[in-house]
Scaffold this motif. Structure first.
Motif, PDB file in Angstrom:
ATOM      1  N   ILE A 104      67.731 -45.825 -31.196  1.00 57.62           N
ATOM      2  CA  ILE A 104      67.704 -45.338 -29.734  1.00 57.62           C
ATOM      3  C   ILE A 104      66.698 -44.096 -29.890  1.00 57.62           C
ATOM      4  CG2 ILE A 104      69.720 -43.932 -29.494  1.00 57.62           C
ATOM      5  CD1 ILE A 104      68.151 -46.253 -26.757  1.00 57.62           C
ATOM      6  N   GLU A 105      66.978 -43.150 -31.002  1.00 58.14           N
ATOM      7  CA  GLU A 105      66.654 -41.714 -30.943  1.00 58.14           C
ATOM      8  C   GLU A 105      65.045 -42.284 -31.570  1.00 58.14           C
ATOM      9  OE1 GLU A 105      70.446 -39.330 -32.524  1.00 58.14           O
ATOM     10  OE2 GLU A 105      68.915 -40.206 -33.952  1.00 58.14           O
ATOM     11  N   ASN A 106      64.703 -43.150 -32.271  1.00 60.16           N
ATOM     12  CA  ASN A 106      63.540 -43.372 -32.732  1.00 60.16           C
ATOM     13  C   ASN A 106      62.615 -43.862 -31.338  1.00 60.16           C
ATOM     14  OD1 ASN A 106      62.287 -44.018 -35.678  1.00 60.16           O
ATOM     15  ND2 ASN A 106      64.419 -44.269 -35.883  1.00 60.16           N
ATOM     16  N   LEU A 107      63.243 -44.415 -30.540  1.00 54.99           N
ATOM     17  CA  LEU A 107      62.434 -44.979 -29.333  1.00 54.99           C
ATOM     18  C   LEU A 107      62.265 -43.863 -28.313  1.00 54.99           C
ATOM     19  CD1 LEU A 107      63.244 -47.781 -30.274  1.00 54.99           C
ATOM     20  CD2 LEU A 107      63.359 -48.461 -27.813  1.00 54.99           C
ATOM     21  N   ILE A 108      63.042 -42.854 -27.909  1.00 55.93           N
ATOM     22  CA  ILE A 108      63.069 -41.878 -27.228  1.00 55.93           C
ATOM     23  C   ILE A 108      62.319 -40.492 -27.748  1.00 55.93           C
ATOM     24  CG2 ILE A 108      65.127 -42.539 -25.947  1.00 55.93           C
ATOM     25  CD1 ILE A 108      66.212 -40.043 -27.046  1.00 55.93           C
ATOM     26  N   GLU A 109      61.924 -40.603 -29.158  1.00 55.66           N
ATOM     27  CA  GLU A 109      61.424 -39.496 -29.664  1.00 55.66           C
ATOM     28  C   GLU A 109      60.135 -39.161 -29.145  1.00 55.66           C
ATOM     29  OE1 GLU A 109      62.694 -37.196 -31.818  1.00 55.66           O
ATOM     30  OE2 GLU A 109      60.982 -36.194 -32.379  1.00 55.66           O
ATOM     31  N   ALA A 110      59.243 -39.792 -29.049  1.00 55.52           N
ATOM     32  CA  ALA A 110      57.821 -39.589 -28.600  1.00 55.52           C
ATOM     33  C   ALA A 110      57.803 -39.300 -26.983  1.00 55.52           C
ATOM     34  CB  ALA A 110      56.742 -40.609 -28.807  1.00 55.52           C
ATOM     35  N   VAL A 113      59.311 -35.716 -27.010  1.00 54.23           N
ATOM     36  CA  VAL A 113      58.730 -34.608 -27.391  1.00 54.23           C
ATOM     37  C   VAL A 113      57.296 -34.521 -26.745  1.00 54.23           C
ATOM     38  CG1 VAL A 113      57.474 -33.814 -29.558  1.00 54.23           C
ATOM     39  CG2 VAL A 113      59.798 -34.644 -29.620  1.00 54.23           C
ATOM     40  N   VAL A 114      56.265 -35.805 -26.728  1.00 50.62           N
ATOM     41  CA  VAL A 114      55.025 -35.621 -26.285  1.00 50.62           C
ATOM     42  C   VAL A 114      54.977 -35.651 -24.753  1.00 50.62           C
ATOM     43  CG1 VAL A 114      52.807 -36.966 -26.443  1.00 50.62           C
ATOM     44  CG2 VAL A 114      54.470 -37.020 -28.521  1.00 50.62           C
ATOM     45  N   LYS A 115      55.801 -36.139 -24.153  1.00 55.08           N
ATOM     46  CA  LYS A 115      55.536 -36.181 -22.565  1.00 55.08           C
ATOM     47  C   LYS A 115      56.472 -35.343 -21.803  1.00 55.08           C
ATOM     48  CE  LYS A 115      54.057 -41.069 -21.698  1.00 55.08           C
ATOM     49  NZ  LYS A 115      54.553 -42.296 -21.238  1.00 55.08           N
ATOM     50  N   ALA A 155      60.003 -51.115 -34.008  1.00 58.13           N
ATOM     51  CA  ALA A 155      58.798 -50.358 -34.345  1.00 58.13           C
ATOM     52  C   ALA A 155      57.822 -50.630 -33.183  1.00 58.13           C
ATOM     53  CB  ALA A 155      57.942 -50.615 -35.373  1.00 58.13           C
ATOM     54  N   ILE A 156      57.876 -52.104 -32.700  1.00 52.81           N
ATOM     55  CA  ILE A 156      57.154 -52.369 -31.534  1.00 52.81           C
ATOM     56  C   ILE A 156      57.911 -51.883 -30.182  1.00 52.81           C
ATOM     57  CG2 ILE A 156      56.606 -54.385 -30.137  1.00 52.81           C
ATOM     58  CD1 ILE A 156      56.591 -56.024 -32.794  1.00 52.81           C
ATOM     59  N   ALA A 157      59.009 -51.823 -30.213  1.00 55.65           N
ATOM     60  CA  ALA A 157      59.850 -51.491 -29.030  1.00 55.65           C
ATOM     61  C   ALA A 157      59.441 -49.649 -29.118  1.00 55.65           C
ATOM     62  CB  ALA A 157      61.308 -51.495 -29.044  1.00 55.65           C
ATOM     63  N   ARG A 158      59.414 -49.004 -30.101  1.00 56.91           N
ATOM     64  CA  ARG A 158      59.184 -47.747 -29.990  1.00 56.91           C
ATOM     65  C   ARG A 158      57.870 -47.499 -29.584  1.00 56.91           C
ATOM     66  NH1 ARG A 158      58.717 -44.420 -35.707  1.00 56.91           N
ATOM     67  NH2 ARG A 158      57.163 -45.778 -36.014  1.00 56.91           N
ATOM     68  N   ALA A 159      56.901 -48.339 -30.002  1.00 56.44           N
ATOM     69  CA  ALA A 159      55.497 -48.188 -29.433  1.00 56.44           C
ATOM     70  C   ALA A 159      55.305 -48.126 -27.842  1.00 56.44           C
ATOM     71  CB  ALA A 159      54.452 -49.026 -30.225  1.00 56.44           C
ATOM     72  N   LEU A 160      56.131 -49.318 -27.448  1.00 56.95           N
ATOM     73  CA  LEU A 160      56.137 -49.548 -26.013  1.00 56.95           C
ATOM     74  C   LEU A 160      56.786 -48.513 -25.175  1.00 56.95           C
ATOM     75  CD1 LEU A 160      57.007 -53.419 -26.436  1.00 56.95           C
ATOM     76  CD2 LEU A 160      54.861 -52.439 -25.743  1.00 56.95           C
ATOM     77  N   THR A 161      57.611 -47.670 -25.732  1.00 53.73           N
ATOM     78  CA  THR A 161      58.427 -46.726 -24.852  1.00 53.73           C
ATOM     79  C   THR A 161      57.548 -45.748 -24.392  1.00 53.73           C
ATOM     80  OG1 THR A 161      60.142 -47.184 -26.459  1.00 53.73           O
ATOM     81  CG2 THR A 161      60.580 -45.409 -24.996  1.00 53.73           C
ATOM     82  N   MET A 162      56.363 -45.539 -24.885  1.00 54.23           N
ATOM     83  CA  MET A 162      55.284 -44.637 -24.544  1.00 54.23           C
ATOM     84  C   MET A 162      54.308 -45.341 -23.460  1.00 54.23           C
ATOM     85  SD  MET A 162      55.332 -41.449 -25.838  1.00 54.23           S
ATOM     86  CE  MET A 162      53.823 -40.840 -25.897  1.00 54.23           C
TER      87      MET A 162
ATOM     88  N   LEU B 179      51.855 -41.823 -32.204  1.00 51.81           N
ATOM     89  CA  LEU B 179      52.645 -41.875 -30.834  1.00 51.81           C
ATOM     90  C   LEU B 179      52.183 -40.632 -29.872  1.00 51.81           C
ATOM     91  CD1 LEU B 179      56.052 -42.495 -32.293  1.00 51.81           C
ATOM     92  CD2 LEU B 179      54.915 -43.985 -30.612  1.00 51.81           C
ATOM     93  N   GLY B 180      51.061 -39.731 -30.384  1.00 56.80           N
ATOM     94  CA  GLY B 180      50.647 -39.006 -29.615  1.00 56.80           C
ATOM     95  C   GLY B 180      51.239 -37.390 -30.144  1.00 56.80           C
ATOM     96  N   MET B 181      52.097 -37.400 -31.001  1.00 58.20           N
ATOM     97  CA  MET B 181      52.556 -35.931 -31.466  1.00 58.20           C
ATOM     98  C   MET B 181      51.514 -35.062 -32.165  1.00 58.20           C
ATOM     99  SD  MET B 181      56.400 -37.497 -33.008  1.00 58.20           S
ATOM    100  CE  MET B 181      56.849 -35.994 -33.001  1.00 58.20           C
ATOM    101  N   THR B 182      51.597 -33.755 -32.038  1.00 51.61           N
ATOM    102  CA  THR B 182      50.843 -32.970 -32.581  1.00 51.61           C
ATOM    103  C   THR B 182      51.121 -32.723 -33.986  1.00 51.61           C
ATOM    104  OG1 THR B 182      52.048 -30.991 -32.053  1.00 51.61           O
ATOM    105  CG2 THR B 182      50.466 -31.684 -30.452  1.00 51.61           C
ATOM    106  N   PRO B 183      50.289 -32.165 -34.935  1.00 52.13           N
ATOM    107  CA  PRO B 183      50.760 -31.887 -36.360  1.00 52.13           C
ATOM    108  C   PRO B 183      51.939 -31.154 -36.312  1.00 52.13           C
ATOM    109  CG  PRO B 183      48.366 -31.785 -36.275  1.00 52.13           C
ATOM    110  CD  PRO B 183      48.923 -31.949 -34.607  1.00 52.13           C
TER     111      PRO B 183
END
Lengths: 249, 273
Positions: A104-110, A113-115, A155-162, B179-183
């Motif tokens: 679950i942490e793999n899925l919510i990471e991006a 952190v990114v959004k 890995a597919i689910a992780r990409a889809l979470t974005m 996934l769009g993360m920065t370095p």
């Protein structure tokens, strides 16, 4: 119809070797495109240039309205690439899950952190996607506890979470034991049926024939044959396509 | 039923030599410790023409000065904790600099590492405490020792950090980037946590080594464990006793640290199990 992915005159050199020689590609929304060809034909490089994991030397890539020209070195360019990547999820041959994080942490990471989303905002979507790939009960385990097929589904689910608008698959089943390939292809088939735009580099001709709207055969950094899979894969006009298919079928 | 009995036998057969070995290991540890203690017993005896003299310690001195010397443990501990924390920070920063594509930063870190690894730690202690005042920079013994230890160990650990960061697979960086993360986000969230896990044993070893190198600070008048031992032993000609007391403390501290190092490694390995 306006394409969701547009690749224009893409060139990529590694040292003196030109791996992509001016590739053009337009992918319509909801379309599934399979890229096939022998190793070294440039198909993986093309996929990796679409989200700029490899920086192309020349050309332009547009994904869901984000248009990025090749070969710039500016801060703005890097920012655009990050925007583009958020619209194009990628699945790798070697899964590349984060081993220090649970599923679950793999899925919510991006998304976190990114959004900049709160974990509580993302977790419902993440759980829903885990259920979709059939791994709801693996929510809190570490990737090392999963089989290759399960890791690739995560890995597919992780990409889809974005919530990407396009999915890029780079030989998603090549690192799997034969008995685990089916479960990953099944998830991809569901995804295609749900209307996801997909570009798939694969050696699974059966999958291409069944799921793809269009097959593209690459050789020497160019497209040598392109068309509906039944024509391109069953009745190829090009000699190289024919020889390749004879060898792998 | 018969099969079960057979399996059980196989298991115990495999187990017994191992636990037997372990028991004899512990027994022999005790034997050698007793032999070591015997050497310090002061006993004197003859086997035929050979007279064996063991070391006679001045127990009165030890009893009197034990508390005085032991006070140094606190300073030694403070010194090593502060220095290891600063060294880790320095090591991380210089490792990142060494991995960066920014030429001035990269080469500055390279110079720092080369200089610190290329000169003796003892020289660095004396240099900071005794030579810098010539430039008008006067530091007390404790800050001088912290500076010398953290600069020196920072340089050594920088190479450990760098190796750890490089040991994290390229696929991890690519997955994070895709996934769009920065370095920087990738480094902080994905690469560093995995690198830290890889290098924990090495960092632990460095900490244990530093614990003992704090003793060099006695040369710049710092009254830590070693300094107090020398102060107690020198005027009374009882170096032997004083150093034995200090040695016991260093040894104990190392044993405790080794124990915690093992615990930490065990915890870090959680996701691999």
């Amino acid at each position: 119809m306006q394409p969701i992915v547009q690749v224009e005159n893409l060139h990529k050199r590694f040292g003196g070797l030109e791996v992509l020689k001016g590739v053009n590609l337009r992918v319509a929304p909801r379309e599934v495109v399979c890229l096939i060809g022998r190793s070294g034909s440039g198909k993986s490089t093309l996929l990796r240039c679409i989200n700029f994991l490899e920086e192309p030397d020349e050309g332009r890539v547009t994904v869901a309205g984000i248009s990025v020209p090749a070969g710039e070195r500016t801060r703005e360019h890097r920012q655009q690439i990050i925007e583009l990547r958020q619209r194009a999820g990628m699945v790798f041959q070697s899964f590349n899950l984060f081993p220090h994080k649970t599923v679950i942490e793999n899925l919510i990471e991006a998304p976190v952190v990114v959004k900049g989303m709160q974990p509580s905002q993302v977790i419902p979507l993440a759980e829903q996607l885990l259920a979709k790939v059939g791994l709801a009960e693996k929510r809190d385990v570490y990737p090392s506890k999963l089989s290759g097929g399960q890791q690739q589904r995560v890995a597919i689910a992780r990409a889809l979470t974005m919530q990407p608008q396009v999915m890029l698959f780079d030989e998603p089943t090549s690192a799997l034991d034969p008995e685990l390939i089916g479960e990953v292809l099944a998830v991809m088939r569901d995804l295609a049926r749900d209307g996801m735009t997909m570009i798939v580099v694969t050696h699974e001709i059966g999958f291409a024939r069944e799921v793809a709207d269009r097959a593209i055969f690459m050789d020497g950094g160019v497209f040598v044959e392109e068309g509906p899979p039944e024509q391109c894969l069953s009745n190829p006009r090009d000699e190289r396509t024919r020889r390749f298919l004879e060898r792998i079928l | 039923m018969a099969k079960e009995a057979l399996d059980l036998q196989a298991i115990t057969a495999r187990r017994r030599p191992w636990s037997g070995f372990r028991a004899s290991l512990i027994a022999w540890w005790c034997v050698w410790l007793l032999v070591l203690l015997f050497f310090f017993s002061g006993a004197r005896f003859s086997i035929g023409p050979v007279t064996i003299k063991t070391i006679a310690l001045d127990w009165g001195f030890i009893a009197t000065w034990w508390p005085f010397i032991s006070r140094g443990v606190i300073v030694t501990f403070q010194l090593s904790i502060i220095s290891i924390i600063l060294a880790v920070v320095l090591a991380l920063l210089s490792a990142l600099a060494r991995l960066s594509r920014v030429a001035p930063l990269n080469s500055l870190a390279g110079l720092y590492i080369s200089l610190m690894r290329g000169t003796p730690l003892f020289l660095q202690f004396i240099f900071i405490y005794s030579a810098l005042p010539q430039l008008g920079l006067v530091l007390n013994a404790f800050p001088s020792a912290v500076l010398a230890l953290s600069l020196n160990y920072g340089a050594y650990m920088s190479e450990i950090f760098r190796a750890g960061i490089q040991a994290v697979g390229r696929g991890q960086t690519e997955a994070a980037a895709a996934l769009g993360m920065t370095p920087w986000q990738t480094m902080r969230r994905i690469v560093l946590p995995q690198a830290l896990r890889i290098i924990t044993p090495d960092i632990g070893n460095q900490f244990i080594a530093m614990q003992k190198d704090t003793s060099l600070a006695s040369a710049i008048t710092l009254l830590e464990l070693m300094g107090l031992a020398r102060q107690a032993g020198a005027p009374r000609q009882r170096f032997f006793e004083a150093l034995v007391v200090a040695a016991i403390w260093y040894w104990l501290m190392t044993i405790v640290l080794t124990y915690f190092q093992g615990k930490l490694e065990h915890r870090m390995a959680r996701s691999d199990r």
